[in-house]
Write an enzyme that holds these catalytic residues in place. Structure first.
Site, mmCIF file in Angstrom:
data_model
loop_
_atom_site.group_PDB
_atom_site.id
_atom_site.type_symbol
_atom_site.label_atom_id
_atom_site.label_comp_id
_atom_site.label_asym_id
_atom_site.label_seq_id
_atom_site.Cartn_x
_atom_site.Cartn_y
_atom_site.Cartn_z
ATOM 1 N N ASP A 6 9.559 92.649 25.983
ATOM 2 C CA ASP A 6 10.095 91.429 25.409
ATOM 3 C C ASP A 6 8.938 90.642 25.623
ATOM 4 O O ASP A 6 8.763 90.062 26.645
ATOM 5 C CB ASP A 6 11.372 90.620 25.685
ATOM 6 C CG ASP A 6 11.922 89.837 24.740
ATOM 7 O OD1 ASP A 6 12.796 89.198 24.914
ATOM 8 O OD2 ASP A 6 11.327 89.890 23.578
ATOM 9 N N LEU A 7 8.194 89.997 24.234
ATOM 10 C CA LEU A 7 7.304 88.948 24.439
ATOM 11 C C LEU A 7 7.798 87.465 24.771
ATOM 12 O O LEU A 7 8.944 87.298 24.341
ATOM 13 C CB LEU A 7 6.350 88.740 22.918
ATOM 14 C CG LEU A 7 5.663 89.983 22.556
ATOM 15 C CD1 LEU A 7 5.066 89.444 21.226
ATOM 16 C CD2 LEU A 7 4.853 90.288 23.632
ATOM 17 N N ASP A 42 10.071 90.807 18.217
ATOM 18 C CA ASP A 42 9.246 90.696 19.253
ATOM 19 C C ASP A 42 9.580 91.502 20.654
ATOM 20 O O ASP A 42 9.193 91.275 21.496
ATOM 21 C CB ASP A 42 9.030 89.209 19.855
ATOM 22 C CG ASP A 42 10.354 88.518 20.615
ATOM 23 O OD1 ASP A 42 9.958 87.781 21.473
ATOM 24 O OD2 ASP A 42 11.228 89.291 20.083
#
Length: 459
Positions: free
Chosen positions: A329-330, A372
Site C-alpha cells: 500500500d502506497l 494505490d
C-alpha cells in the site's frame, strides 16, 4: 469442520487416503484371520466330538456284544459240555477283552463324565457276575468228568459248596445249568444290562448336547466370518470407487480438456488438483488475447499489471503450501492526488508499479488490486526468504523516495507479508497478509511486517 472444509477445498491427498484405507483393510484382515482361527478351532472341536460319538457307538456296541457273547458261551458250555465254548469264553475274557477295551476308550474320551463313572460301577457288577459263571463252569466240568487241571486257574481255584460237591454228575450238570439260567442270574444280567444301557444313553445325551453347543458356536462364527468378508469386499470396492472418482475420472477429464485447450476444473484428489492448478496457471499466463482470457480482461490499463480478476485467479490456483502473499500500500497517496492532481497521482502509480514489477522474479505474479494497493504472489517461496523479501522492500522504498523525475513527488510504501502452509486457504492467507500490513502502518509505515501466528508481528 476445518478438516472437512480443507478436504473440500483442496481435495483429499492420495497418500492419506491410501494410509487410511490400508489401516482399515489391515484391521479387518487381522480380525478376519483371528476369526478364521477360532472357526478352525471350533471345526476341530466338532470333528473331535463327532469322532467321540462314533467311538462311543462302537464302544457301546462292543460292551453289549461282549457281555452277551460271554453269557452265550458259558451257557452253551454247561448245556453241551463242548470245551470249545469254554475256550471261547476265556479267550474273550482274558485275550480279546472287548468290554475292557471299550470301557478304556470311553474313559479316555469322556474322563469327566459322571455316566462313565457309573458305567464303571456297572462293569464291576458284571465282573462279579462272572464268579457265578466260573462256579457253573466248575460244576459242569465235574459233571462231564473232565480233567480240572486242563482249565484256567479261575475255574480251578473256584470252590464249590459241600452240597454241590456231593451231587452226582448228572445233578452237577443240572445245577450248572440252573446257575446260568435261573431267575437270580437273569435278574442280575438284566440289571447290569439296564444299568449299562442307561449310562450309555446318558453319555450319548452328553455328547449330543456338546455337539449341538459347538455346532451353534460354529454357525455363529461362520456368520461373523461372512460379515467380515463382506466388509473387506466393501472396502475393496470402496477403494476402487474412490480411486475412480478421485483419480481416474478427473485424469480422464483432464486429458480431454487439455486436448480441447480448455481450463481444467479443480476436482478430484489433492495431487490431481495440484496438477490442474499448475496447468491452469500455464494455460492462463500463455493464452493468446484471442482466447477466452484476453489481455484487457485481466490486466490493469494504467500499469499493465494483472488486475483484480487476474489476482483472484492466481490466488485460487497457486499452491498455497509453497506460495507467499505480499500486500503493498502506497503511504499517504491521497495527499499526492490532493496536492498535485490526479495526473501526477497516475504517474506515481505507474512508476511504483514498474519499480515493484522489476523487483520480483518473472514467475512471480504482480497485481494492482486497488487504487494505490498492489499484491505480489511469490510462488515456490517460504519463510526462509524473509531476508530477501526485506531487502527487496527496502530497495523499493529507496527508489520510491528518490524519484529521478523532478515532477514526480517522493512516496513510500507499507507491506504486509504472509507465508502459505499446509492448512491455509485463500481467505485466511489474505487476512494474515492484511493483518501484517496493518501492523506496518501501526508501526509508522514505510516498511514491512511478517505475519506471525503466535507472536506479535515484527517489522
Amino acid at each position: 469442520m476445518k478438516t472437512v472444509e480443507k478436504f473440500k477445498n483442496n481435495g483429499i491427498p492420495l497418500r492419506k487416503l491410501h494410509i487410511i484405507t490400508l489401516i482399515i483393510a489391515v484391521f479387518f484382515s487381522v480380525i478376519l484371520l483371528f476369526s478364521m482361527n477360532i472357526t478352525n478351532a471350533l471345526y476341530k472341536k466338532t470333528h473331535n466330538i463327532t469322532q467321540n460319538l462314533l467311538s462311543w457307538r462302537e464302544s457301546s456296541y462292543d460292551l453289549q456284544i461282549a457281555s452277551d457273547y460271554l453269557t452265550e458261551q458259558i451257557r452253551c458250555f454247561v448245556v453241551t459240555g463242548n470245551k470249545t465254548y469254554l475256550d471261547n469264553y476265556f479267550k474273550e475274557a482274558k485275550e480279546t477283552k472287548r468290554r475292557e477295551t471299550a470301557l478304556n476308550r470311553l474313559e479316555k474320551n469322556h474322563e469327566k463324565s459322571e455316566a462313565v463313572r457309573e458305567l464303571n460301577s456297572a462293569m464291576s457288577e458284571s465282573i462279579h457276575l462272572m464268579n457265578r459263571e466260573y462256579y457253573a463252569a466248575r460244576l459242569a466240568i465235574e459233571g462231564y468228568g473232565y480233567d480240572l487241571n486242563n482249565y484256567p486257574e479261575e475255574i480251578r481255584y473256584t470252590e464249590i459248596s459241600s452240597h454241590d460237591s456231593n451231587l452226582s454228575p448228572t445233578k452237577k450238570k443240572e445245577a450248572a445249568i440252573k446257575y446260568v439260567f435261573d431267575d437270580e442270574y437273569l435278574n442280575s444280567k438284566r440289571r447290569i444290562n439296564n444299568d449299562m444301557t442307561e449310562c450309555l444313553d446318558r453319555l450319548e445325551d452328553e455328547v449330543n448336547m456338546e455337539q449341538k453347543k459347538v455346532e451353534s458356536e460354529l454357525s455363529k462364527q461362520v456368520i461373523i466370518e461372512h460379515i467380515l468378508t463382506f466388509v473387506l469386499i466393501g472396502i475393496t470396492l470402496g477403494i476402487v470407487l474412490f480411486t475412480s472418482i478421485l483419480v481416474f475420472r478427473p485424469l480422464r477429464n483432464c486429458v480431454e480438456l487439455i486436448r480441447q485447450e480448455a481450463e481444467i476444473p479443480l476436482k478430484g484428489a489433492y495431487e490431481v488438483r495440484f496438477l490442474a492448478k499448475n496447468y491452469n496457471l500455464k494455460y492462463y499466463t500463455t493464452k493468446d488475447n484471442t482466447n477466452k482470457l484476453n489481455y484487457e480482461a485481466n490486466h490493469d490499463e494504467l500499469t499493465g499489471l494483472f488486475n483484480r480478476r487476474g489476482y483472484d485467479f492466481f490466488l485460487n490456483n497457486v499452491d498455497m503450501e509453497t506460495s507467499t502473499l505480499m500486500i503493498i500500500d502506497l503511504d499517504e497517496f491521497k495527499s499526492v492526488n490532493d496536492n498535485y492532481g490526479h495526473d501526477v497521482g497516475d504517474a506515481v502509480i505507474k512508476r511504483a508499479a514498474k519499480i515493484i514489477f522489476d523487483s520480483f522474479r518473472s514467475q512471480d505474479y504482480v497485481c494492482r488490486i486497488g487504487g494505490d494497493e498492489f499484491a505480489v504472489i511469490m510462488i515456490r517461496s517460504d519463510s526462509s526468504m524473509k531476508n530477501l523479501i526485506t531487502h527487496k522492500v527496502n530497495l523499493i522504498n529507496q527508489k520510491l523516495k528518490n524519484p529521478e523525475e523532478k515532477d514526480i513527488p517522493p512516496v513510500s510504501c507499507s507491506v504486509g507479508v504472509a507465508f502459505g502452509h499446509t492448512d491455509i486457504n485463500v481467505s485466511d492467507l489474505f487476512k494474515q497478509a492484511d493483518q501484517a500490513l496493518y501492523a506496518t502502518k501501526q508501526n509508522g509505515k514505510n516498511g514491512l511486517s511478517f505475519y506471525e501466528k503466535s507472536t506479535d508481528n515484527e517489522k
